[in-house]
Design a protein around this motif. Structure first.
Motif, short mmCIF file in Angstrom:
data_model
loop_
_atom_site.label_atom_id
_atom_site.label_comp_id
_atom_site.label_asym_id
_atom_site.label_seq_id
_atom_site.Cartn_x
_atom_site.Cartn_y
_atom_site.Cartn_z
N LEU B 397 39.85 44.11 39.19
CA LEU B 397 40.20 43.62 37.86
C LEU B 397 39.62 44.56 36.82
CD1 LEU B 397 39.18 40.07 38.85
CD2 LEU B 397 41.42 40.51 37.87
N GLY B 399 39.26 44.63 32.83
CA GLY B 399 39.43 43.78 31.65
C GLY B 399 39.28 42.34 32.06
N ASP B 400 39.06 41.45 31.07
CA ASP B 400 38.77 40.07 31.42
C ASP B 400 39.92 39.12 31.11
OD1 ASP B 400 38.58 40.23 28.76
OD2 ASP B 400 36.55 39.44 28.58
N CYS B 402 42.99 39.51 32.67
CA CYS B 402 44.02 39.62 33.70
C CYS B 402 43.71 38.68 34.87
CB CYS B 402 44.08 41.06 34.20
SG CYS B 402 42.49 41.75 34.60
N GLY B 403 44.66 38.53 35.75
CA GLY B 403 44.47 37.64 36.88
C GLY B 403 44.78 38.34 38.19
N ALA B 404 44.06 37.99 39.23
CA ALA B 404 44.33 38.53 40.56
C ALA B 404 44.31 37.37 41.54
CB ALA B 404 43.27 39.54 40.94
N HIS B 405 45.34 37.25 42.33
CA HIS B 405 45.46 36.09 43.21
C HIS B 405 45.80 36.52 44.62
CE1 HIS B 405 45.74 34.61 39.22
NE2 HIS B 405 46.94 35.12 39.03
#
Lengths: 438, 483
Positions: B397, B399-400, B402-405
């Motif tokens: 990741l 930056g704060d 964004c999303g990672a799934h």
């Protein structure tokens, strides 16, 4: 997306529900009605619903489940086998979902208040408003059915700074001799600031008719700095269905350990939703299951890191033989700005037969960048090098397999902190595995 | 950390360098989809009768299907009647006989993209290219040289005319027309794509490559690629894509089928760089692709390598069906998302044969406000004794926002198989950056180096020419994203 079965279950439940609310006037009426509406709208999900792909509700939809009669009771002697040895507990007995004060420990303590929900209903107690705040009826079909039909359960409150030394033992016995019994119970457990509580819930059957439906909802409120351990030991009859919704909210510095142990029922499905709601909250969700024959054991877990600086663990171990099947879906959600999250997930299944099946879905959903999340899942047979190691020290292959399988199943049980309960679980594991390993 | 914010701004302001539009006169069927459109496509392409039947059958199936909604995507409804299903450069009406007859504007487009179609260029003798412009294939290089060893490499339209028996036998055998919503749609309206046949025992002497370019407005690109590797053969294939910058979303729904016979090996690499939309998420390509390989014979091997940096939404799962005993499937992926890009990508490994093996290495990098999901299935059927899978999916990741799934599905139905899944999510450690900077690297170089190291396992599986491009692409997208 609802099941279309030959048996018109919606009409059936509607009749049962109308009768039920007529008999049970209580402050929860609106709550029940809303829940039942939800059920009528959605029905039992079919396999095209993603969350129910691996779990079939067809058998349940085909059966006219009814609320059990409350006349059944057991003697003290009859419930003895369900108690733990070598430990003094606060015993709370529910038979067919009804509180049995004569079999339960009556306590008179300032630090803790335990009331049966049916009593609170009679008294129109305002605390009932809390019911449904953590396990909402909209969560799934069984939560809706539970909210519509539950008769009893416990409302437990632990006062601030209280350390409750004796564990609470809730004993659910299903002893309904009539078929199609729908045994629904519900608890609300609130542990105030800096308090401590250990609670064990066990499920048993006593000469009950086959195919009962056990439906449990448990709401756990863990306040700032509180420390709660919740253990569920399920040993219901091999023909029963067991559905649970165990949700918790853990506030700042709070700690929660849950341990789900399954040795009974033909279909078990646990839904657990833990919200870490304050900084430094910690949750550990553990489970061990052993599946024989056609038994199916499902875990649908949701670990919600709503704020940062929290940590969570999920640890599950399962042993499957014959045609048993297991589903593990553990989802960790890290909300935006929940920085410094530490989450780990580990799910392992050991297959002892070629017909056994394991579905593992360890999921991560992450919206913050400063996080440490890991998950691991393995499915397979025993480690060959460990087997070789034991054999090279003169242990027969069979014995080595036994040792390793038991060790595998017991790994997570070690997290239980109440020694006599842990011993009991070890014994149950040995007993359940002995059939397969002899 | 204001310097970080500045650097983050810099990356969000970065332009898509392939966003130009070529002034090529095109011949486009008006938007809309019905049986007549399909008949018209089939007629224009001069297809054999069985193809039209096949298309209409797929279309009737598609009408009964619903667009799936299970992906972890925020997707606006698509108006399938507003899309034009066929667009070809006018000059291609009369198929050019050799490269000199190809519209210079198109050649120029490919030159701008860095894909030299002229055979004497720097990739001489290494890569044969099939260039697909909007709906049609405009040029295929090195055909003669490939023909010498018996390799067929041409557009799929040409294959339908020249080798109908091969097309009829294999088309739809891995991805049937009823497979899923977008595959079904593709089966009905696909316009072109590449066709590869490698005869038994032949090792294809050069890399084969297709370059896809969407140019016309309001068109969708629906190409279909079919690769057949006969017994004991080997082929390596690469694919690249770009599109001009536009405010509306364009649909790209492709199907790729690979068949590997006994002892054959196919390597398939993609560098996907469709227009991703601007920093506010306006425009960009919807990339909904079905890719699947079938390890039909014993000891066959299929490997997918993908570098996904473009598209507003990516939705694809290159899969391998391991049917032959001892067959091997691998999947290596780097998916990078930035701004408001969304990616839901991964793989499926279906173990059916004995002693089959699969490896999944997936590296997700999310920056900006993007969302990047890995979704994968590993299924071990009952008869797949001694199957082995290793999956690793890592997310980074930056930056704060964004999303990672990660959504892995692991279904195991026998005891002798071993399936392992591991995943981690992390950001670039400050100590790592500090370590590099201490040794004299700038902060940006340090990040670039760490990210490239993070992706190395995947990038080293790309053919050399692509590896360099992919590395540059990543470095470019990563400039200034120190987290």
């Amino acid at each position: 997306m609802a099941i279309q079965s030959k048996f018109d279950y919606k009409t059936h439940y509607n009749t049962v529900f109308q009768r039920f609310i007529k008999e049970n006037h209580c402050p929860l009426l609106d709550f029940r009605k809303r829940a039942f509406e939800h059920f009528e709208q959605h029905g039992f999900p079919n396999k095209r619903v993603e969350d129910w792909r691996f779990t079939s509700c067809y058998e349940i939809a085909e059966k006219p489940f009814l609320c059990p009669k409350d006349s059944t009771t057991l003697t003290k002697k009859e419930i003895e086998p369900f108690l733990f040895e070598n430990i003094d507990t606060i015993q709370l007995v529910l038979i067919n979902g009804h509180y049995r004060p004569e079999l339960s420990t009556q306590i008179d303590e300032q630090n803790i208040s335990i009331s049966s929900i049916s009593k609170l209903c009679e008294a129109h107690d305002t605390r009932l408003e809390k019911i449904g705040t953590l396990v909402s009826a909209e969560e799934n079909v069984f939560a809706a059915l539970n909210a519509s039909f539950f008769r009893d359960g416990f409302f437990i409150e632990v006062k601030q700074n209280a350390k409750i030394d004796k564990p609470i033992h809730i004993i659910n016995i299903d002893a309904d001799k009539d078929e199609n019994s729908h045994n629904a119970v519900r608890h609300f457990i609130s542990v105030a600031k800096n308090a401590e509580l250990k609670i064990v819930e066990s499920y048993h059957s006593h000469n009950s008719a086959p195919d009962a439906l056990i439906n449990v909802a448990c709401e756990l409120e863990v306040a700032d700095g509180a420390n709660v351990e919740y253990i569920s030991i399920q040993q219901a009859d091999e023909t029963h269905h067991c559905f649970t919704n165990i949700n918790a909210n853990v506030a700042e510095n709070g700690q929660l350990i849950t341990n789900l142990l399954d040795f009974g029922s033909k279909l078990v499905r646990h839904t657990q939703n833990i919200v870490l709601d304050g900084a430094n909250a910690h949750a550990k969700s553990c489970g061990t299951y052993i599946g024989h024959q056609r038994r199916q054991i499902d875990h649908y877990l949701y670990m919600d890191h709503a704020v940062g600086e929290c940590s969570s663990e999920q640890l599950f171990r399962g042993v499957l033989t014959d045609k048993a099947k297991a589903v593990f879906r553990g989802r960790v959600v890290v909300r935006p700005d929940s920085q410094n999250t530490d989450a780990s997930q580990s799910s392992k299944a050991l297959l002892l037969s070629d017909d056994a099946q394991s579905h593992n879905l360890p999921q991560l959903e992450i919206y913050a960048d400063d996080v440490r999340c890991s998950h691991g899942a393995t499915v397979g047979e025993l480690d060959k090098s460990s087997l070789f190691y034991l054999q090279s020290r003169g242990i027969s292959e069979e014995r080595a397999k036994q040792i390793l399988t038991v060790a595998f199943a017991e790994e997570v049980v070690d997290h239980i902190t109440i020694e006599p309960v842990r011993q009991k679980v070890y014994a149950l594991i040995d007993q359940n595995l002995s059939k397969d390993l002899s | 950390m204001s310097s970080n914010n500045e650097q983050l701004d810099k990356i969000t302001n970065q332009e898509y360098k392939y966003g130009f539009e070529s002034q090529v006169e095109s011949d486009t069927i008006p938007p809309g989809l019905d049986e007549n459109v399909i008949k018209e496509i089939s007629r224009r392409k001069g297809e054999p009768e069985f193809m039209l039947k096949w298309r209409l059958n797929a279309y009737s199936k598609w009408l009964t299907m619903e667009q799936p909604s299970w992906a972890h995507l925020n997707l606006q409804p698509i108006d399938f009647q507003a899309i034009s299903y066929f667009s070809s450069p006018k000059s291609a009406k009369e198929k050019p006989k050799n490269l000199d007859e190809v519209d210079p504007e198109i050649l120029d487009t490919y030159k701008k993209l860095g894909i030299p179609l002229k055979e004497q260029e720097r990739l001489q003798g290494i890569v044969a290219v099939d260039a697909v412009f909007d709906s049609v294939s405009v040029a295929t290089t090195y055909k003669d040289k490939l023909a010498e060893v018996g390799v067929i490499f041409c557009s799929i339209s040409e294959a339908m005319r020249e080798y109908p028996e091969l097309v009829e036998k294999y088309l739809g055998s891995v991805v049937p027309p009823t497979d899923n919503f977008f595959a079904s749609m593709n089966s009905a309206v696909f316009t072109d794509g590449s066709f590869v046949y490698v005869p038994p025992g032949v090792r294809c002497p050069m890399e084969l490559s297709t370059y896809f370019r969407i140019n016309a407005t309001n068109t969708g690109q629906f190409e279909r690629t079919l690769i057949i590797a006969d017994e004991g053969s080997y082929v390596s294939y690469l694919e690249g894509c770009t599109a001009p910058q536009r405010d509306e979303n364009q649909l790209h729904a492709a199907v790729v089928e690979i068949i590997a016979h006994k002892d054959a090996q196919v390597k398939y690499a993609t560098v996907q760089n469709w227009y991703p939309g601007d920093e506010n998420g306006v425009g960009g390509i919807y990339n909904f692709v079905t890719k699947r390989g079938l390890c039909k014979g014993e000891n066959s091997k299929i490997s997918w390598t993908q570098v996904e940096t473009g598209s507003a939404i990516t939705w694809k799962y290159p899969s391998v069906i391991l049917k032959g005993d001892n067959s091997v499937g691998t999947f290596h992926s780097v998916a990078m998302t930035n701004n408001l890009q969304q990616a839901d990508t991964g793989t499926k490994m279906i173990h059916l044969g004995k002693n089959t093996q699969s490896t999944i290495i997936s590296k997700g990098i999310s920056a900006g406000k993007s969302s990047n999901a890995y979704r994968g299935l590993v299924r071990v059927a009952k008869g797949a004794t001694n199957a082995r899978n290793y999956s690793q999916c890592d997310s980074l990741l930056i930056g704060d926002k964004c999303g990672a799934h990660t959504f892995p599905y692991i279904d195991v139905q026998n005891t002798t198989s071993q399936v392992e899944h591991e995943a981690t999510t992390s950001k670039i450690g400050e100590d790592q950056i500090f370590y590099c900077m201490q040794r004299g690297l700038s902060e940006e170089d340090a990040v670039s180096m760490i990210v490239n190291g993070y992706c190395k396992e995947v990038l080293q599986n790309l053919p050399m020419e692509f590896a360099v491009e992919a590395q540059n692409l990543l470095t470019l997208s990563l400039e200034g994203t120190v987290g």
